[in-house]
Design an enzyme around this catalytic site. Structure first.
Site, PDB file in Angstrom:
ATOM      1  N   ASP A  26      45.954   9.686  71.350  1.00  0.00           N
ATOM      2  CA  ASP A  26      44.870  10.571  71.713  1.00  0.00           C
ATOM      3  C   ASP A  26      45.036  11.834  70.868  1.00  0.00           C
ATOM      4  OD1 ASP A  26      42.876  11.800  73.257  1.00  0.00           O
ATOM      5  OD2 ASP A  26      44.434  12.783  74.438  1.00  0.00           O
ATOM      6  N   THR A  42      43.394  15.349  71.662  1.00  0.00           N
ATOM      7  CA  THR A  42      43.475  16.593  72.416  1.00  0.00           C
ATOM      8  C   THR A  42      44.597  16.509  73.444  1.00  0.00           C
ATOM      9  OG1 THR A  42      41.119  16.587  72.217  1.00  0.00           O
ATOM     10  CG2 THR A  42      42.081  18.268  73.621  1.00  0.00           C
ATOM     11  N   ARG A 102      38.520  25.775  64.295  1.00  0.00           N
ATOM     12  CA  ARG A 102      37.197  25.382  64.774  1.00  0.00           C
ATOM     13  C   ARG A 102      36.311  26.626  64.710  1.00  0.00           C
ATOM     14  NH1 ARG A 102      38.252  21.029  68.720  1.00  0.00           N
ATOM     15  NH2 ARG A 102      36.629  21.723  70.126  1.00  0.00           N
ATOM     16  N   GLY A 112      37.886  11.716  71.285  1.00  0.00           N
ATOM     17  CA  GLY A 112      36.519  11.906  71.716  1.00  0.00           C
ATOM     18  C   GLY A 112      35.803  12.943  70.869  1.00  0.00           C
ATOM     19  N   ARG A 137      34.778  10.104  68.627  1.00  0.00           N
ATOM     20  CA  ARG A 137      33.733   9.969  69.645  1.00  0.00           C
ATOM     21  C   ARG A 137      33.866   8.673  70.425  1.00  0.00           C
ATOM     22  NH1 ARG A 137      30.750  13.740  70.461  1.00  0.00           N
ATOM     23  NH2 ARG A 137      29.875  15.164  68.929  1.00  0.00           N
ATOM     24  N   ASN A 196      41.166  10.229  80.406  1.00  0.00           N
ATOM     25  CA  ASN A 196      40.417   9.332  79.536  1.00  0.00           C
ATOM     26  C   ASN A 196      41.316   8.414  78.722  1.00  0.00           C
ATOM     27  OD1 ASN A 196      41.393  11.537  78.233  1.00  0.00           O
ATOM     28  ND2 ASN A 196      39.767  11.602  76.711  1.00  0.00           N
TER      29      ASN A 196
END
Lengths: 383, 1180
Positions: free
Chosen positions: B471, B473, B675, B756, B860, B889
């Site tokens: 993953d 994050t 970001r 994601g 995503r 998730n």
């Protein structure tokens, strides 16, 4: 709630413990050499030096032992006489079973033995049975050790089938097949007129006499059944003194075995003739067994055996291997490595001890711990 | 050499693309199904002057909410009408027909414990085998061992396991009791608004429950009313999905009205059957003749905590075991390690060996009986008949005798299938787990969390991993967004310095934001001096925009100091949190948010800003905006969003310089991996505002196409924006992530990132964690239909082939091969495309492509897609997969992968709960796999093989003897020694070695990640090794049996004495074999190996000191002879020579990498060599 959720939201095993661990896990693990798996340790590596020396040392140890035991075994003199066939009267050779079962026929038999070599006393007298499965499962189990030891436990005859009680339910002491089948051939030895008495004392283990067979246990109802298996016992003598029985009941490990009959405390000279007067009572004809009488001297290694042969083989092999490895390690000639590759390499190339990428045979006498031998350094591309 | 390589797709590596803007929804939130279209803030009812809105008044509100949307509700009705599986709940009437609220995680009760526990235990096949053997042994005809003796081992194992289970269950009972007896206020029957305390376990579906702030919800409830007049409630779902931020839930206006006035019960609720989906809920409520539709935002779930809301009333719809949290608590599916699966293959081989041996023995026994059948009656050692009864004793004819012999043989030779191995493996894993947990390199200082083994049966899988699915994050990154720099009106302020933070004085309290951001002193000075100048005012506007343009809820927390309070910004987007904290550090502190306005402390001056409207983020506009009524009676629009989106709506002409400068800064920020967001502002004139307000109200109450209408309203007002500036937020990588990924790659482990996030974000993270490099050729699959997906997959495959072919032609020499193989490909797949690829025939194409690529990034992706990708690899290869993640998730992928690792970071415990191992940092993966995984694998592999070998040796010794007992399965070795052989004589050293032995140092394993390959290639456990071990067992058993046989063949040796030799010799031989293979001798291993031999001797002494056993005194007797000792020596040497020769030869002439590394450890300075390695590796 947090810790509870930890407990309830996984139903799998050990969740309660995990929840508990979660609560406790806020501590820094204690650092010690043990917990970090860093205990001081010795890390032996089979270097060429080690390999060659190990082989050499083993060889050097084994060869002297072999020599010593060779010397010892040379002194052992054995006289072996098979008598089961010879003692059957010539008219009954076709029906040995009838001969042995007929109590009216005298079983006495005389054998003359010639001493092949000087024999120093004590001379051990053995009888040797062949094809007699004292280790047969039925047979081995058919005894009751409690009964042998303790007079008050005479009624304990469990496991003694099919020689448990008499027809009227009296317990047999000693019960069981082993005792029932007690060997009953007897031997008397003479040299000329001289009677070579057989000392039958202390032929059994002291520990058996003292702890296993009771001093106050007397035979009763023994060999009273429809079929006699072998010797009868004097009901006046306690089991602890019935040494033939004690010897017999140490069941032999293998179907060919010797049992100590007694000792003769006379020195025998070469070419002496010994007359054996024996009673050929024991029925080995029913199962085709052989009976032999053995006279033997003994050394510190026991009787004659194949031991020294093994010593020599193994010792010699180790010395050979020591040389072979030395040659392997130091030989750098092309011919030799080609030879080695052709023979050994192809054999070992299937062995999985090495990593999956087929390592070529490393150079003879490679440098230990050279990182250039690592597979990815040899083939830089890796896999 | 890198720059010459063509790029497949024109992407600019290194720099993240300009629209890499965080959305108001964080990645985690974007995975949720779209929330109901109710805006979080009811701006439609707020006007300039209305201070406290009256929730009961506005008539136009009637139409609000999806319930009033005829098309939506009719659809829903249709669906539910055809759905017989829905349940009806009458609000306020407890219904006994559904499950009560009592929960039960305990497995057993007092009565059911014994049968159920035994049943569970006997689900292990090995125990059934064990039991069958024991039962067989109880038959008098077959009994080999004494009855007691044979039951003992099984009974012991069962008992120990039962005690362990009972204890665990007791703890569960206790926590169940606590949970069930908690109190909740439940609406008393027949009263209106009278709440009485009730135990949780007595709550039933239909009960109306009142929950106060900070209380835990006792069951899944539909919200009816809350203390907030608009029906808003905040809940924290940390126990459910691990997210710590507050989630907003709503009570329907219809019920809010009724229940806040204590109107009592009424209404029928139809909802779907209980299910596990914590993000989905569908129901409708019939109340006052109306039908109100309910969605996921109307339900609060058991285990959540009510926060920031004084009270909330709800009706229980799912209780007890049917609540979503309980349905989700089934626990991780039990996994079996690969070694254990492979071990079954060998077990089958051994079973055939067992059957073969038993058949041989029984057939030979039958032949023997046939040959001797006439002699059986008079043969002294057989004597068929019992003359007291006149019947045959224990003899049933040849056929039956063969059968009985077969069964007995099974009992005698049973140990060839090592039952004790399973127990040894458990113990070894326990020990390994202890050492993994105790390793200080796996201890996370920051979260103070130790490494935890949650699944105890797959330790060794850690040494065989080929694929790591990670993953992003919270796993690679810290999920801590930190404001780094700002560009305001074309000026870059990025020299932040640590400041003490900024506090606000409220009454006599000091409120401090929880997190302080490094502030740029120049900027602080500028703000302080802001007078009438235009520019400083715009700087202030910039920060006002940061503080206002969000959905952050400030929570005021008490600290130990009564004067001090902490402001905690709660919100769904970590980016917004970071921006709010940043604004606070510069003195613009968001202090309070209510439904209509926010209070901002602007440099010490508390000001109220009315939130007049909010345009949510959507993926088309890529921005969000708020309409704010400022204290100076102006109305302003603040907007923030992705650069491409904002630059499109600026009035370019007037501020070209600023736009240029900002763009330059943005490029700089994004190349640093930050970001970026652009902030803009526009002042609205009165007329503009009124026009907008009308349109906004119309749109919000529209019946059809409301979403589109709202969007066009937003687009209408979001124009001619002044650029205020841009922000750079750092999504901090966790410590050591790039190095860890590099190490994993060195170890031939493929690292895939499944995130994601957007494609651009994913790629920029890929670069910053060194997964992607500039030398790589990127293949991007980003399509919106199945056909186009197929096309691009085929194209990509073709290109891959071409590249491979091209590189192999140019390089014939082996030296050059190294360079060409570094033509590395990176595959970037979008979640949209995955929809068309996963679970269709395109999967195979993707698999082929993905295995060609050394790096795969999936962006995503939805949680289930993550599992789908793991399954893609897992189902098509034998390669071991590992999934690592931290959030709810990631649960599906953690459970799908062979090994699931949960990061116990800040995102709660959901992932940890589902995981097999949990740890604090991603970088721990390296020591975990390369060091502990390697050790565990080689230890366990060796232990399994060794156990097979040692038991086979013993059984073969027994077997050879049977050939000399008329095939009657007598064992010369006493039955106690036979039973103790596996339990005591040989098992402890292998367990200790399995826990403690190390083939290589930690430092070496870390320095040479390639050493990990031995596990990936199954080097230490495979059929060849098994056969080799069996051959060794054969040779050694022959040596152990036949050397004494030939020596004692014609002697007075008795069975017990020889039996003792045959018991002691294999123990010494197998322990010597172990000793030869042990790599690291520390004192514990010394103690156990030599101690075991000593203990065996002692046991033999003890057994031969028991008078009632036939072997009394035998060991003392035989040990008194010199022959015994010489024989023992020669047995051991003869048995060991082949192993020694083999070992000496392979270690020197065909050394494995591990062997060379061992030698390096001993003879060369590893570190020194390592230093010279690094440049070499860098080149290749």
């Amino acid at each position: 709630m947090n810790s509870h959720a930890a407990g309830t939201s996984n139903g799998g095993s050990g969740d309660a413990a995990a929840g508990g661990a979660a609560r406790r896990n806020t501590r820094m693990p204690k650092y010690s050499k043990f917990t970090q798996q860093e205990l001081p340790a010795c890390k032996p590596i089979l270097t060429p030096k080690w390999v060659v020396s190990v082989f050499f040392i083993v060889g050097v140890i084994f060869v002297p032992i072999g020599v010593v035991s060779l010397l010892a075994a040379r002194d052992v003199v054995e006289i072996i006489d098979r008598y089961d066939e010879a003692c059957v009267p010539s008219n009954m050779t076709e029906n040995k079973l009838a001969y042995i079962q007929n109590e009216t026929i005298s079983k006495e038999c005389i054998r003359n033995l010639t001493v092949t070599k000087d024999m120093k006393q004590p001379i051990f007298v053995y009888y040797e049975l062949d094809n007699f499965y004292q280790n047969h499962r039925r047979y081995v189990k058919s005894r009751n050790d409690a009964q042998l030891r303790d007079a008050s436990k005479a009624n304990q005859t469990s496991a003694c089938e099919p020689e448990k009680t008499t027809a009227n339910g009296q317990p047999i002491v000693p019960c069981g097949l082993i005792a029932w089948s007690l060997f009953n051939d007897t031997y008397n030895f003479t040299r000329g007129n001289e009677n070579l008495t057989v000392d039958k004392k202390d032929i059994s283990w002291k520990s058996d006499r003292e702890h296993k067979f009771g001093k106050d246990v007397y035979p009763s109802n023994f060999q009273n059944g429809a079929l006699k298996g072998g010797a009868t016992l004097n009901p006046k003598i306690p089991l602890s003194e019935q040494e033939d029985l004690i010897v017999w009941m140490r069941t032999a490990a293998l179907p060919t075995f010797r049992k100590l009959y007694g000792r003769i405390y006379f020195d025998l000279k070469e070419n002496d003739t010994i007359t054996v007067r024996l009673n050929n009572n024991y029925n080995t004809y029913s199962f085709g067994g052989k009976k032999r009488l053995v006279l033997s001297t003994a050394t510190w290694l026991g009787g004659k055996n194949d031991f020294l042969g093994f010593m020599h083989i193994v010792g010699g092999l180790c010395i050979f291997l020591a040389f072979a490895f030395t040659l392997l390690y130091f030989s750098k000639t092309k011919d030799f490595s080609v030879l080695a590759k052709a023979s050994v390499y192809h054999y070992f190339s299937l062995t999985p001890y090495t990593s999956g990428n087929a390592n070529p045979i490393c150079g003879f006498g490679r440098k230990l711990g050279d990182h250039n031998y690592l597979s990815w350094n040899r083939h830089p591309a890796g896999r | 050499m890198a720059s010459e390589r063509p790029l497949l797709v024109a992407t600019t590596p290194g720099a993240s693309t300009p629209d890499d803007a965080p959305s108001p929804h964080p990645p985690a939130a974007s995975l949720l199904p779209p929330a109901q279209s109710e805006p979080p803030l009811r701006a439609d009812r707020l006007a300039f002057s209305v201070e406290v809105p009256d929730p009961f008044r506005p008539p136009y509100r009637r139409g609000d909410g999806p319930a009033a949307d005829p098309s939506a509700s009719s659809q829903q009705r249709e669906r539910e009408g055809g759905d017989d599986e829905s349940r009806g709940v009458i609000v306020g009437e407890p219904s006994p027909e559904f499950a009560g609220n009592a929960i039960r995680t305990a497995k057993y009760s007092l009565l059911t414990f014994l049968p159920r526990n035994l049943f569970e235990q006997f689900r292990r096949l090995s125990y059934v085998y064990f039991l069958a053997i024991t039962v067989l042994n109880q038959l008098p005809q077959v009994a080999v061992f004494g009855r007691g003796a044979s039951v003992l081992p099984l009974a012991f194992v069962l008992f120990v396991t039962a005690v362990k289970d009972a204890y665990e269950d007791f703890r569960r009972h206790r926590s169940d009791r606590q949970e069930n007896n908690r109190l909740a206020s439940v609406l008393a029957l027949g009263t209106a608004g009278e709440f009485q305390p009730k135990r949780w376990k007595h709550i039933r579906v239909g009960d109306v429950v009142r929950v106060a702030s900070n209380e835990t919800l006792p069951a899944d409830m539909v919200l009816l009313a809350t203390s907030d007049p608009t029906g808003v409630a905040h809940v924290q779902t940390v126990n459910l999905d691990g997210e710590t931020n507050l989630k907003t839930r709503y009570a329907k206006q219809e019920t809010q009205v009724r229940f806040s006035q204590n109107a009592g019960v009424g209404g029928i609720l139809h909802c779907e059957r209980p299910n596990r989906n914590i993000y989905g809920f569908q129901a409708n409520l019939e109340i006052d003749g109306k039908r109100v539709s309910l969605g996921p935002s109307n339900i609060v779930l058991r285990g959540c905590e009510l926060k920031n809301t004084t009270w909330a009333i709800g009706v229980v719809v799912y209780a007890g075991k049917e609540t979503k949290v309980m349905l989700n608590s089934s626990g991780a599916p039990s996994k079996r390690s690969r070694l254990e699966t492979q071990l079954n293959r060998e077990t089958v081989i051994l079973s055939f060996m067992l059957i073969g041996m038993c058949t041989t023995a029984s057939v030979l026994a039958g032949i023997w009986l046939l040959n001797h059948r006439r002699e059986l009656e008079f043969t002294q050692f057989f004597r068929e008949k019992d003359y007291t009864t006149g019947k045959n004793y224990n003899y049933y004819g040849v056929g039956m005798q063969i059968f009985i012999t077969f069964l007995m043989a099974v009992i005698v030779y049973q140990v060839i299938i090592p039952i004790s191995l399973y127990i040894s493996m458990e113990l070894v894993r326990l020990g390994q787990a202890y050492f993994m947990g105790a390793d200080k390199d796996l201890y996370d200082e920051s979260s103070r969390s130790k490494f935890q083994c949650r699944a105890l049966n797959i330790n060794e899988d850690l040494g065989q991993i080929r694929y790591v699915f990670s993953d992003k994050t919270g796993t690679l990154t810290e999920n801590k967004m930190v404001f780094q720099c700002a560009s305001i009106r074309g000026v870059d302020y990025s020299s932040g310095k640590d400041t003490g933070g900024y506090s606000v004085v409220v009454g006599d309290h000091l409120w401090t934001p929880k997190m302080a951001v490094k502030a740029d002193p120049q900027l602080v000075k500028l703000l302080r001096d802001s007078g009438s100048n235009e520019e400083p005012k715009l700087v202030l506007e910039f920060f006002l925009a940061l503080a206002a343009c969000n959905t952050i809820v400030p929570l005021v927390l008490d600290t130990r100091d009564s004067k001090q309070k902490l402001i905690d910004y709660q919100g769904e987007s970590p980016d917004e949190q970071a921006l709010a904290y940043a604004a606070a550090s510069y003195g613009i502190v968001l202090v309070e948010r209510t439904s209509g306005y926010i209070v901002i402390d602007v440099l010490g001056d508390r000001q109220r800003f009315d939130i007049l409207g909010l345009h949510e983020f959507d993926s088309d506009r890529k921005r969000m905006s708020v309409i704010v009524g400022c204290p100076d009676k102006t109305v302003k629009l603040y907007v923030k969003g992705a650069d491409s989106s904002i630059f499109g709506i600026t009035n370019n002409s007037s501020e070209l310089d600023i736009v240029r400068a900002t763009e330059a800064h943005l490029h700089k920020y994004s190349s640093l991996g930050l970001r970026t967001l652009v902030v803009g502002m526009r002042e609205l004139s009165r007329s503009e505002f009124e026009e907008w307000q009308l349109a906004y109200e119309n749109a919000s109450t529209a019946v059809l196409g409301r979403v589109n209408l709202l969007r066009s309203v937003a687009a209408n007002i979001e124009r001619n924006v002044h650029i205020l500036g841009a922000t750079g937020i750092e999504d901090k990588l966790q410590d050591g992530v790039p190095e860890a990924i590099e190490s994993l790659r060195q170890a031939d482990i493929k690292v895939w990132i499944l995130t994601g996030d957007k494609q651009e974000t994913a790629i920029s993270i890929g670069y910053s964690c060194k997964l992607l490099t500039n030398e790589m050729t990127q293949i991007v699959i980003n399509n919106n239909s199945k056909e186009s997906c197929q096309r691009s997959l085929v194209e990509a495959l073709a290109t891959t082939k071409k590249l491979r072919a091209a590189s192999s032609i140019g390089t014939q020499g082996p030296l050059l091969a190294s360079e060409t193989s570094t033509v590395t490909l990176a595959l970037i797949v979008d979640g949209n495309s995955l929809v068309y690829i996963l679970e269709t025939e395109l999967q195979d194409e993707l698999f082929k492509l993905a295995t060609e690529c050394s790096v795969v990034l999936c962006c995503r992706v939805a949680p289930l897609q993550k599992a789908g990708i793991v399954a893609l690899i897992k189902n098509r290869t034998d390669d071991m997969t590992l999934a690592i993640g931290d959030g709810a998730n990631d649960v599906s992928m953690i459970q799908m992968a062979d090994v699931g690792i949960g990061i116990s970071g800040q995102e709660g415990r959901q992932a940890v709960m589902a995981s097999d191992f949990s740890m604090g940092q991603f970088r721990f993966l390296v020591p975990l796999l390369l060091v502990h995984g390697h050790w565990n694998y080689q230890r366990m592999a060796y232990m399994i093989l060794y156990n097979f070998y040692k038991n086979a040796t013993f059984v073969l010794v027994l077997f050879w003897y049977v050939l000399y007992t008329a095939f009657t399965l007598t064992t010369a070795i006493t039955e106690w020694s036979s039973l103790l052989y596996t339990v005591l004589y040989t098992s402890l050293p292998t367990i200790v070695v399995g826990i403690l032995d190390k083939d290589l140092n930690k430092a070496t394993l870390l320095a040479y990640p390639k050493l990990y390959g031995s596990g990936q290639r199954d080097d230490k456990y495979n059929v060849n090794l098994f056969v080799l071990n069996m051959l060794e067992a054969l040779w050694q058993s022959l040596a152990v049996f036949y050397l004494p046989y030939f020596v004692y063949r014609l002697s007075t040796i008795d069975m017990s004495s020889l039996g003792d030799l045959w018991a002691l010799a294999p123990v010494i031989v197998v322990n010597m074999q172990l000793a030869m293979d042990i790599i690291r001798w520390n004192w514990i291993i010394h103690a156990f190996v030599w101690g075991t031999i000593a203990a065996t001797t002692v046991c033999l002494f003890v057994i031969d000191s028991i008078w009632v056993l036939p072997g009394y005194g035998a060991i003392f007797h035989i040990m008194g002879t010199g022959l015994f000792w010489f024989l023992l020596l020669i047995i051991v040497v003869t048995a060991m020579v082949p192993h020694f020769v083999f070992k000496a030869f392979t270690e020197h002439f065909r050394p494995s990498d591990i062997q060379i590394a061992r030698e390096m450890e001993k003879f060369a300075n590893v570190n020194q060599v390592n230093l010279s390695e690094i440049p070499m590796r860098g080149l290749s």
